[in-house]
Design a protein around this motif. Structure first.
Motif, mmCIF file in Angstrom:
data_model
loop_
_atom_site.group_PDB
_atom_site.id
_atom_site.type_symbol
_atom_site.label_atom_id
_atom_site.label_comp_id
_atom_site.label_asym_id
_atom_site.label_seq_id
_atom_site.Cartn_x
_atom_site.Cartn_y
_atom_site.Cartn_z
ATOM 1 N N TRP A 1 19.384 -1.842 -5.482
ATOM 2 C CA TRP A 1 19.225 -2.732 -4.376
ATOM 3 C C TRP A 1 18.252 -2.170 -3.482
ATOM 4 C CZ3 TRP A 1 25.275 -3.156 -3.935
ATOM 5 C CH2 TRP A 1 25.854 -4.036 -4.982
ATOM 6 N N PHE A 2 18.185 -0.902 -2.951
ATOM 7 C CA PHE A 2 17.372 -0.324 -2.072
ATOM 8 C C PHE A 2 15.917 -0.499 -2.727
ATOM 9 C CE2 PHE A 2 15.419 2.690 0.585
ATOM 10 C CZ PHE A 2 15.853 2.238 2.007
ATOM 11 N N GLY A 3 15.699 -0.276 -3.725
ATOM 12 C CA GLY A 3 14.507 -0.607 -4.478
ATOM 13 C C GLY A 3 14.042 -1.701 -4.222
ATOM 14 N N THR A 4 14.901 -2.678 -4.784
ATOM 15 C CA THR A 4 14.564 -4.126 -4.929
ATOM 16 C C THR A 4 13.862 -4.402 -3.351
ATOM 17 O OG1 THR A 4 15.994 -4.686 -6.413
ATOM 18 C CG2 THR A 4 15.400 -6.484 -5.136
ATOM 19 N N TRP A 5 14.689 -4.137 -2.202
ATOM 20 C CA TRP A 5 14.268 -4.444 -0.903
ATOM 21 C C TRP A 5 12.886 -3.710 -0.579
ATOM 22 C CZ3 TRP A 5 19.867 -2.679 0.552
ATOM 23 C CH2 TRP A 5 20.839 -3.553 0.327
ATOM 24 N N GLY B 1 6.605 -5.086 -0.098
ATOM 25 C CA GLY B 1 5.255 -4.959 -0.437
ATOM 26 C C GLY B 1 5.005 -3.306 -1.123
ATOM 27 N N ALA B 2 6.171 -2.600 -1.031
ATOM 28 C CA ALA B 2 5.705 -1.399 -1.385
ATOM 29 C C ALA B 2 5.889 -1.164 -3.022
ATOM 30 C CB ALA B 2 6.979 -0.279 -0.889
ATOM 31 N N THR B 3 5.243 -0.258 -3.637
ATOM 32 C CA THR B 3 5.322 0.080 -4.876
ATOM 33 C C THR B 3 6.430 0.967 -5.130
ATOM 34 O OG1 THR B 3 2.891 -0.145 -5.397
ATOM 35 C CG2 THR B 3 4.025 1.066 -6.883
ATOM 36 N N VAL B 4 7.317 0.991 -5.923
ATOM 37 C CA VAL B 4 8.445 1.534 -6.264
ATOM 38 C C VAL B 4 8.711 2.174 -7.370
ATOM 39 C CG1 VAL B 4 11.112 1.678 -6.346
ATOM 40 C CG2 VAL B 4 9.859 0.039 -4.454
ATOM 41 N N HIS B 5 8.790 3.433 -7.620
ATOM 42 C CA HIS B 5 9.024 4.131 -8.738
ATOM 43 C C HIS B 5 10.382 4.681 -8.933
ATOM 44 C CE1 HIS B 5 4.699 4.280 -9.982
ATOM 45 N NE2 HIS B 5 4.403 4.459 -8.584
ATOM 46 N N GLN B 6 11.038 4.226 -9.866
ATOM 47 C CA GLN B 6 12.528 4.577 -9.896
ATOM 48 C C GLN B 6 12.881 5.841 -10.871
ATOM 49 O OE1 GLN B 6 15.207 1.229 -9.679
ATOM 50 N NE2 GLN B 6 16.093 1.688 -11.634
ATOM 51 N N GLY C 1 0.722 -1.165 0.049
ATOM 52 C CA GLY C 1 0.106 0.062 -0.126
ATOM 53 C C GLY C 1 0.829 1.271 -0.046
ATOM 54 N N LEU C 2 2.136 1.137 0.349
ATOM 55 C CA LEU C 2 3.080 2.218 0.365
ATOM 56 C C LEU C 2 3.516 2.537 -1.029
ATOM 57 C CD1 LEU C 2 5.083 2.151 3.616
ATOM 58 C CD2 LEU C 2 2.800 3.597 3.307
ATOM 59 N N VAL C 3 3.808 3.793 -1.232
ATOM 60 C CA VAL C 3 4.563 3.976 -2.851
ATOM 61 C C VAL C 3 5.703 4.910 -2.413
ATOM 62 C CG1 VAL C 3 4.331 5.361 -4.869
ATOM 63 C CG2 VAL C 3 2.358 4.238 -3.881
ATOM 64 N N ALA C 4 6.908 4.437 -2.932
ATOM 65 C CA ALA C 4 8.285 4.987 -2.798
ATOM 66 C C ALA C 4 8.828 5.416 -3.981
ATOM 67 C CB ALA C 4 9.237 3.993 -2.299
ATOM 68 N N VAL D 1 2.559 9.457 -2.541
ATOM 69 C CA VAL D 1 4.260 9.239 -2.401
ATOM 70 C C VAL D 1 4.210 8.929 -0.991
ATOM 71 C CG1 VAL D 1 6.715 9.596 -2.935
ATOM 72 C CG2 VAL D 1 4.911 10.012 -4.620
ATOM 73 N N ASP D 2 4.838 8.168 -0.577
ATOM 74 C CA ASP D 2 4.959 8.025 0.890
ATOM 75 C C ASP D 2 6.493 8.157 1.432
ATOM 76 O OD1 ASP D 2 1.823 7.182 1.879
ATOM 77 O OD2 ASP D 2 2.659 5.594 0.276
ATOM 78 N N ILE D 3 7.453 7.557 0.500
ATOM 79 C CA ILE D 3 8.822 7.714 0.712
ATOM 80 C C ILE D 3 9.739 8.240 -0.341
ATOM 81 C CG2 ILE D 3 10.842 6.063 1.137
ATOM 82 C CD1 ILE D 3 8.660 4.042 2.215
ATOM 83 N N VAL D 4 10.615 9.085 -0.129
ATOM 84 C CA VAL D 4 11.848 9.294 -0.991
ATOM 85 C C VAL D 4 13.086 8.666 -0.554
ATOM 86 C CG1 VAL D 4 12.793 11.105 -2.046
ATOM 87 C CG2 VAL D 4 10.532 11.230 -1.944
#
Length: 367
Positions: free
Chosen positions: A73-77, A82-87, A59-62, A111-114
């Motif tokens: 690697w950080f995005g992979t983790w 379970g976070a959705t990651v936009h690179q 449910g979180l978006v990074a 967006v929840d995390i940068v």
């Protein structure tokens, strides 16, 4: 030179329980923060994975800034949690453009995390920390920084920038041990972590470190602390304090300026063209067309100088001139630049080694 007697490393005295909290407070001063600092008893890669594991959940978006394999690697983790990651990725071996991050943020409804690396030791890029922090603050999102290489090489003001989590290691600019790292965690980040699933007992649980150390008065660390690593960390911080953190940073900045001046005097433009976008930890120099990077490194090694290869998507395209930690000194910088020039010359590249040596000397003389 006499051989080091590694048997001296055996049977070290236990690191006293009452020294952990003062050690953490010294790290807080380096980061200019009142936030909590917890120790991760491993190299900083595990600390970074622990951060990602502790903050990610479905449910979180990074928005994850990628300027080296470390960001990937950080995005992979984060995805694993379970976070959705936009690179948002930079050009190979280059820092990120804050405008690209801003545009991505503007295009996302949530967006929840940068997350971003500050200074890259793998390619010499320096990401715009203040601008990225301002973008995160303007959207009220969690801001996570990999500061492993940058602490001691660049100023970091955790509280002023509004950083929520920063990971640091002592093995880079602080010239300390690699086997223990630290994580600074803001009150807002602890609230965020408390809402995520806790996998304790686990080496990847920041929540467990909070429960097992901070909430118990910062006394005995969970597990069995490695005394050699903590004694070495304390010794490294003693050396930093004796020199002064401002001088440690200035020494790295001077080494970077001198290295870049030396390259330009050779007739070679640094891989990262803009000085303000270059890390003070290493200076990346291009491998010219027709030159094999491994041969270049081997030729420099014959002169007693270690040029480091490129890492990740720039492997074979650059070599790194190391001026990290105690290598941030005139003798090392001069040797790096002239050995790189001599190795190029052996490969038929026209360079001016004398001019490069003068440029390095002038940079240190303040000319």
């Amino acid at each position: 030179m006499s051989r080091f007697d590694f048997h001296l490393l055996l049977d070290p005295p236990r690191y006293p329980t009452d020294r952990f909290a003062p050690l953490a407070d010294r790290i807080k001063r380096l980061l200019a923060t009142q936030a909590d600092v917890v120790f991760v008893q491993a190299e900083a890669m595990l600390a970074l994975e622990a951060v990602a594991t502790s903050i990610a959940r479905p449910g979180l978006v990074a928005l994850n800034v990628v300027t080296s394999p470390y960001g990937t690697w950080f995005g992979t983790w984060l995805r694993r949690g379970g976070a959705t990651v936009h690179q948002v990725s930079a050009a190979p071996g280059q820092p990120i453009d804050a405008a690209d991050v801003s545009a991505c943020l503007d295009g996302l409804p949530q967006v929840d995390i940068v997350a971003a690396v500050h200074a890259e030791s793998s390619n010499g890029a320096l990401n715009p920390l203040a601008e990225l922090a301002a973008l995160a603050r303007s959207r009220g999102v969690l801001f996570v920084v990999d500061a492993v290489a940058s602490v001691g090489g660049h100023p970091i003001d955790f509280d002023v920038h509004g950083i929520d989590i920063a990971v640091m290691g002592a093995q880079k600019a602080l010239a300390g041990p690699a086997g223990v790292s630290a994580v600074a965690v803001s009150a807002r980040a602890w609230t965020h972590i408390a809402a995520a699933p806790d996998y304790a007992p686990s080496s990847l649980s920041l929540a467990e470190l909070k429960h097992g150390w901070i909430e118990r008065g910062r006394l005995a660390l969970p597990g069995t602390p490695a005394p050699l690593e903590f004694w070495a960390l304390e010794a490294a911080l003693d050396r930093v304090d004796a020199e002064g953190i401002e001088q440690v940073i200035a020494r790295h900045q001077q080494a970077a300026r001198a290295s870049r001046a030396g390259l330009r005097a050779l007739g070679i433009e640094p891989w990262i063209a803009h000085d303000a976008a270059a890390s003070a930890l290493v200076t990346s120099a291009p491998v010219p067309a027709g030159v094999d990077a491994n041969v270049l490194i081997a030729d420099a090694a014959r002169l007693g100088v270690e040029l480091m290869p490129g890492f990740g998507d720039i492997e074979g395209r650059i070599v790194r001139l190391n001026h990290t930690g105690m290598h941030a000194a005139f003798d090392t910088v001069l040797a790096n630049v002239t050995a790189y020039g001599a190795a190029l010359e052996r490969q038929g590249v026209s360079v001016d080694i004398g001019a490069a040596a003068r440029a390095v000397s002038d940079a240190y003389a303040g000319v």
